[in-house]
Design a protein around this motif. Structure first.
Motif, PDB file in Angstrom:
ATOM      1  N   GLY A 276     -28.440   2.436 -50.015  1.00 34.01           N
ATOM      2  CA  GLY A 276     -29.352   3.538 -48.968  1.00 34.01           C
ATOM      3  C   GLY A 276     -28.380   4.805 -48.698  1.00 34.01           C
ATOM      4  N   SER A 277     -28.788   5.495 -47.566  1.00 31.20           N
ATOM      5  CA  SER A 277     -28.130   6.669 -47.126  1.00 31.20           C
ATOM      6  C   SER A 277     -28.698   7.933 -47.979  1.00 31.20           C
ATOM      7  CB  SER A 277     -26.586   6.856 -47.091  1.00 31.20           C
ATOM      8  OG  SER A 277     -26.263   5.563 -46.443  1.00 31.20           O
ATOM      9  N   ALA A 278     -29.125   7.674 -49.275  1.00 31.16           N
ATOM     10  CA  ALA A 278     -29.777   8.613 -49.934  1.00 31.16           C
ATOM     11  C   ALA A 278     -30.756   8.127 -50.832  1.00 31.16           C
ATOM     12  CB  ALA A 278     -28.495   9.394 -50.762  1.00 31.16           C
ATOM     13  N   PRO A 279     -31.666   8.845 -51.434  1.00 32.42           N
ATOM     14  CA  PRO A 279     -32.532   8.220 -52.655  1.00 32.42           C
ATOM     15  C   PRO A 279     -31.846   7.720 -53.869  1.00 32.42           C
ATOM     16  CG  PRO A 279     -33.000  10.634 -52.063  1.00 32.42           C
ATOM     17  CD  PRO A 279     -31.879  10.267 -51.333  1.00 32.42           C
ATOM     18  N   ARG A 299     -32.734   0.307 -48.831  1.00 33.15           N
ATOM     19  CA  ARG A 299     -33.248   0.427 -47.384  1.00 33.15           C
ATOM     20  C   ARG A 299     -33.267   1.657 -46.742  1.00 33.15           C
ATOM     21  NH1 ARG A 299     -29.545   2.987 -45.179  1.00 33.15           N
ATOM     22  NH2 ARG A 299     -27.381   2.492 -45.320  1.00 33.15           N
ATOM     23  N   TYR A 300     -33.596   1.919 -45.844  1.00 38.61           N
ATOM     24  CA  TYR A 300     -33.681   3.360 -45.266  1.00 38.61           C
ATOM     25  C   TYR A 300     -33.300   3.389 -43.764  1.00 38.61           C
ATOM     26  CZ  TYR A 300     -36.312   7.005 -42.870  1.00 38.61           C
ATOM     27  OH  TYR A 300     -36.710   8.222 -42.033  1.00 38.61           O
ATOM     28  N   GLY A 301     -32.378   4.111 -43.252  1.00 39.38           N
ATOM     29  CA  GLY A 301     -32.077   4.488 -42.066  1.00 39.38           C
ATOM     30  C   GLY A 301     -31.525   5.858 -41.563  1.00 39.38           C
ATOM     31  N   MET A 302     -30.868   5.847 -40.454  1.00 39.23           N
ATOM     32  CA  MET A 302     -30.479   7.134 -39.877  1.00 39.23           C
ATOM     33  C   MET A 302     -29.574   6.846 -38.956  1.00 39.23           C
ATOM     34  SD  MET A 302     -33.731   9.384 -39.016  1.00 39.23           S
ATOM     35  CE  MET A 302     -32.714  11.146 -38.848  1.00 39.23           C
ATOM     36  N   THR A 303     -28.751   7.899 -38.578  1.00 40.12           N
ATOM     37  CA  THR A 303     -27.840   7.645 -37.515  1.00 40.12           C
ATOM     38  C   THR A 303     -28.387   7.311 -35.942  1.00 40.12           C
ATOM     39  OG1 THR A 303     -26.274   9.158 -38.694  1.00 40.12           O
ATOM     40  CG2 THR A 303     -25.881   8.799 -36.205  1.00 40.12           C
ATOM     41  N   VAL A 322     -38.404   2.347 -49.946  1.00 42.49           N
ATOM     42  CA  VAL A 322     -37.588   1.887 -49.068  1.00 42.49           C
ATOM     43  C   VAL A 322     -37.914   0.973 -48.531  1.00 42.49           C
ATOM     44  CG1 VAL A 322     -36.382   4.006 -48.946  1.00 42.49           C
ATOM     45  CG2 VAL A 322     -38.021   3.376 -47.321  1.00 42.49           C
ATOM     46  N   ASP A 382     -38.240  12.996 -41.897  1.00 40.00           N
ATOM     47  CA  ASP A 382     -38.382  12.606 -43.200  1.00 40.00           C
ATOM     48  C   ASP A 382     -39.764  12.681 -43.668  1.00 40.00           C
ATOM     49  OD1 ASP A 382     -35.640  12.306 -44.046  1.00 40.00           O
ATOM     50  OD2 ASP A 382     -35.809  10.598 -42.711  1.00 40.00           O
ATOM     51  N   ILE A 394     -39.677   7.580 -49.340  1.00 37.25           N
ATOM     52  CA  ILE A 394     -39.470   8.700 -48.776  1.00 37.25           C
ATOM     53  C   ILE A 394     -39.392   9.833 -49.790  1.00 37.25           C
ATOM     54  CG2 ILE A 394     -37.412  10.141 -47.759  1.00 37.25           C
ATOM     55  CD1 ILE A 394     -38.350   7.749 -45.954  1.00 37.25           C
ATOM     56  N   ARG A 397     -38.326  15.755 -47.491  1.00 35.77           N
ATOM     57  CA  ARG A 397     -37.543  16.098 -45.790  1.00 35.77           C
ATOM     58  C   ARG A 397     -38.453  17.213 -45.248  1.00 35.77           C
ATOM     59  NH1 ARG A 397     -32.232  16.121 -48.741  1.00 35.77           N
ATOM     60  NH2 ARG A 397     -32.262  13.802 -49.645  1.00 35.77           N
ATOM     61  N   LEU A 401     -32.134  19.926 -45.125  1.00 36.62           N
ATOM     62  CA  LEU A 401     -31.157  18.888 -45.147  1.00 36.62           C
ATOM     63  C   LEU A 401     -30.631  18.695 -46.670  1.00 36.62           C
ATOM     64  CD1 LEU A 401     -29.266  16.790 -43.702  1.00 36.62           C
ATOM     65  CD2 LEU A 401     -31.086  15.332 -43.763  1.00 36.62           C
ATOM     66  N   ILE A 403     -28.261  16.008 -48.973  1.00 37.82           N
ATOM     67  CA  ILE A 403     -27.558  14.756 -48.875  1.00 37.82           C
ATOM     68  C   ILE A 403     -26.807  14.674 -50.131  1.00 37.82           C
ATOM     69  CG2 ILE A 403     -27.560  12.259 -48.488  1.00 37.82           C
ATOM     70  CD1 ILE A 403     -30.137  12.226 -47.027  1.00 37.82           C
ATOM     71  N   ASN A 408     -24.558  14.141 -45.220  1.00 42.28           N
ATOM     72  CA  ASN A 408     -25.325  15.174 -44.612  1.00 42.28           C
ATOM     73  C   ASN A 408     -24.688  16.577 -44.448  1.00 42.28           C
ATOM     74  OD1 ASN A 408     -27.332  12.973 -44.594  1.00 42.28           O
ATOM     75  ND2 ASN A 408     -27.807  13.202 -42.598  1.00 42.28           N
TER      76      ASN A 408
END
Ligand code: MCA
Ligand code: AMP
Length: 504
Positions: A276-279, A299-303, A322, A382, A394, A397, A401, A403, A408
């Motif tokens: 995760g964190s990037a494609p 998986r997919y998330g964000m801060t 994701v 996103d 995803i 964007r 941004l 990545i 980021n």
């Protein structure tokens, strides 16, 4: 006293002599020993006069003691503010001042620079090096491990994590105890982590991925981690026989695949690989399965939200997607103009609601109001598309941004600095495909009339105030930036033009 996050992650392991951290030098730290150390740090914080709600900024290398600072903050009710050691003093000063941090902990090697930062921002300064030594440990050594945990509610702030913004100004995402705990519970269950698991941990611990996803899950499940200082494919391969699971950004998987010793045999006992964190490129997914027989779970998330979606543990893990919303979390794909939910198959902006969604941006009510709807949905920025089976992909964007290796980089922050350089009329920063990091920044410059740009001098100037990972790996000069009829720079055209800059 009740403190939901501390009780769930730490208190229940206090008397346990089960392994928590396996270190590369052969030492093992048990859950109980870790909690003891953390409580000494909790006493050290209290002896400095810190009280619940105070912010503590921590810019130190990865070590068990650095992790204990996080636990100690939770126990005292302090707001943990971890910072990438790559940030320059100029960057750190912004974070410490903006957060109004009472204390900054930095590497002793940087103490002179950071004394100025601390003085300018009204914070006290303590130190901790990569081995955990420094004034914080000295202070903690003078205390016992008995500590009365501060009472907290699930809505109290546990952490402030800065994420850069499209305007160039970083925003502090306010994460409550509930945000962190609910996500740790959801993920532990979804990915079936138990106390028999051993996670290979080579991520940094100043971001959501390495701290709140990886570490919180292992604390909640009572399992252990092989705690490595950073990504080193040789080390991952060396310690894989002791592990059951790995979490990483896509670069982890491309580097493993580039290693001849990474074989099906080495991974046969492994239970789970998560990315995760990037494609993750579908090609990496396919190659990984062909080499090892394992399908990486993306998986997919964000801060701002921790984790939102995941491919299933049992069931079809689909490359290029994701996965589905995690239990208790709602995902909508919306029209960017009207905010209306779009039918499956249409591309729109991803919005998310659930107990994982942050409380807002620190002292930025307008920014919070523009991204967090009154009904609780957070506008991620996103672009995604949901298929008929509920799998989200995803696809781009809406926000400007880059990545790079999971970090980021917001072009605006770099453009503002580039525009200030001698002879530069204007600039645009874009991400270009990069085999190792996914993408990396390129600075496109336009010179003022009759000016000749000194690109080396510009690179040196940027390195003085920007973390190295944000500095453009390539600077190019062109006559003018392509613009549309509205005068907006057409970054898509620049991206096409420089698509091969790192590959040819
Ligand atoms: C290091 N460098 C980079 C990066 N990392 N440049 C661009 N992008 C990067 N990500 C630069 C350094 O400044 C240095 O430059 C040179 O590369 C070598 O540094 P080194 O530390 O040796 O790099 P590395 O070991 O190769 O690190 C690459 C890495 C690392 C393994 C991809 O960056 C990493 O661990 N990334 C994970 C980030 C992460 O955890 N993201 C999660 C964010 P010079 O030679 O010029 O000095 S949380 C998130 O995104 C959400 C919540 C989510 O969904 O998870
Ligand atoms: P951060 O601000 O560091 O939390 O980064 C969050 C961003 O990382 C998201 O808004 C996405 O753009 C991106 N991201 C995280 N996971 C994935 C993924 N699996 N695939 C594509 N992008 C991702």
């Amino acid at each position: 006293m009740p403190n939901p996050l501390y009780d769930a992650l730490f208190a229940r392991h206090a008397a346990q002599d089960t392994p928590f951290l396996h270190l590369p030098d052969g030492r093992t730290i048990t859950h109980g020993q870790f909690i003891d150390t953390a409580s000494r740090y909790a006493n050290a914080f209290t002896s400095k006069g810190l009280v619940p709600g105070d912010r503590v900024a921590v810019q130190v290398g990865k070590s068990p003691d650095a992790l204990a600072l996080y636990a100690a903050c939770v126990q005292v009710g302090l707001v943990f503010l971890p910072l990438n050691p790559a940030y320059t003093p100029t960057e750190v000063e912004y974070f410490v001042s903006d957060a109004g941090a009472r204390l900054l902990i930095c590497d002793p090697a940087c103490v002179n620079d950071f004394a100025v930062v601390a003085a300018n921002s009204g914070a006290e300064l303590e130190t901790m090096d990569i081995t955990g030594r420094g004034t914080m440990r000295d202070l903690a050594a003078g205390h016992g491990h008995a500590f009365t945990t501060a009472e907290r509610t699930k809505d109290d702030l546990a952490a402030l994590l800065y994420t850069s913004g499209t305007t160039g100004r970083s925003k502090g995402a306010m994460l409550s105890q509930k945000n962190l705990l609910s996500n740790a519970e959801t993920l532990t269950k979804a990915w079936q982590f138990t106390k028999t698991d051993v996670l290979l941990h080579a991520l940094p611990i100043f971001h959501t991925h390495g701290l709140f996803v990886a570490t919180n899950i292992m604390l909640l499940s009572g399992g252990a981690m092989v705690f490595l200082p950073k990504l080193d494919a040789d080390q991952l391969i060396r310690f894989m026989p002791r592990a059951t699971a790995l979490m990483g950004v896509p670069t982890f998987y491309t580097r493993l695949l580039a290693h001849d010793d990474f074989t099906a045999c080495l991974t046969a006992h492994m239970r789970l690989f998560i990315s995760g964190s990037a494609p993750l490129l579908a090609d990496t997914h396919t190659q990984f399965e062909a080499r090892t027989g394992h399908r990486i779970l993306e998986r997919y998330g964000m801060t701002e939200t921790n984790m939102n979606t995941s491919n299933p543990y049992d069931g079809s893990r689909r490359a290029g997607t994701v996965g589905m919303p995690l239990p208790g979390i709602e995902i909508k794909v919306c029209d960017p103009e009207t905010g209306k939910t779009l039918p499956h198959g249409d591309i729109g902006v991803v919005e998310v609601r659930g107990p994982n969604v942050f409380q807002g941006y620190w002292r930025m009510p307008e920014k919070t109001a523009s991204e967090l709807r009154a009904d609780g949905f957070f506008i991620t920025g996103d672009l995604g598309v949901m298929d008929d089976q509920g799998y989200l992909s995803i696809v781009g964007r809406g926000k400007d941004l880059i990545i790079s290796g999971g970090y980021n980089i917001y072009p605006k922050e770099i453009e503002l600095l580039l525009d200030d350089q001698p002879g530069v009329m204007e600039s645009a920063v874009i991400g270009a495909p990069h085999a190792d990091l996914g993408e990396a920044p390129v600075g496109v410059l336009v010179a003022q009339v009759d000016a000749t740009l000194d690109l080396e001098a510009i690179k040196t100037a940027l390195a003085g105030s920007l973390a190295r990972f944000k500095c453009p790996r390539e600077l190019v000069v062109i006559d003018e930036l392509p613009r549309n009829a509205m005068g907006k720079v057409q970054k898509n055209l620049l991206r096409e033009q420089y698509a091969d800059v790192f590959t040819c």
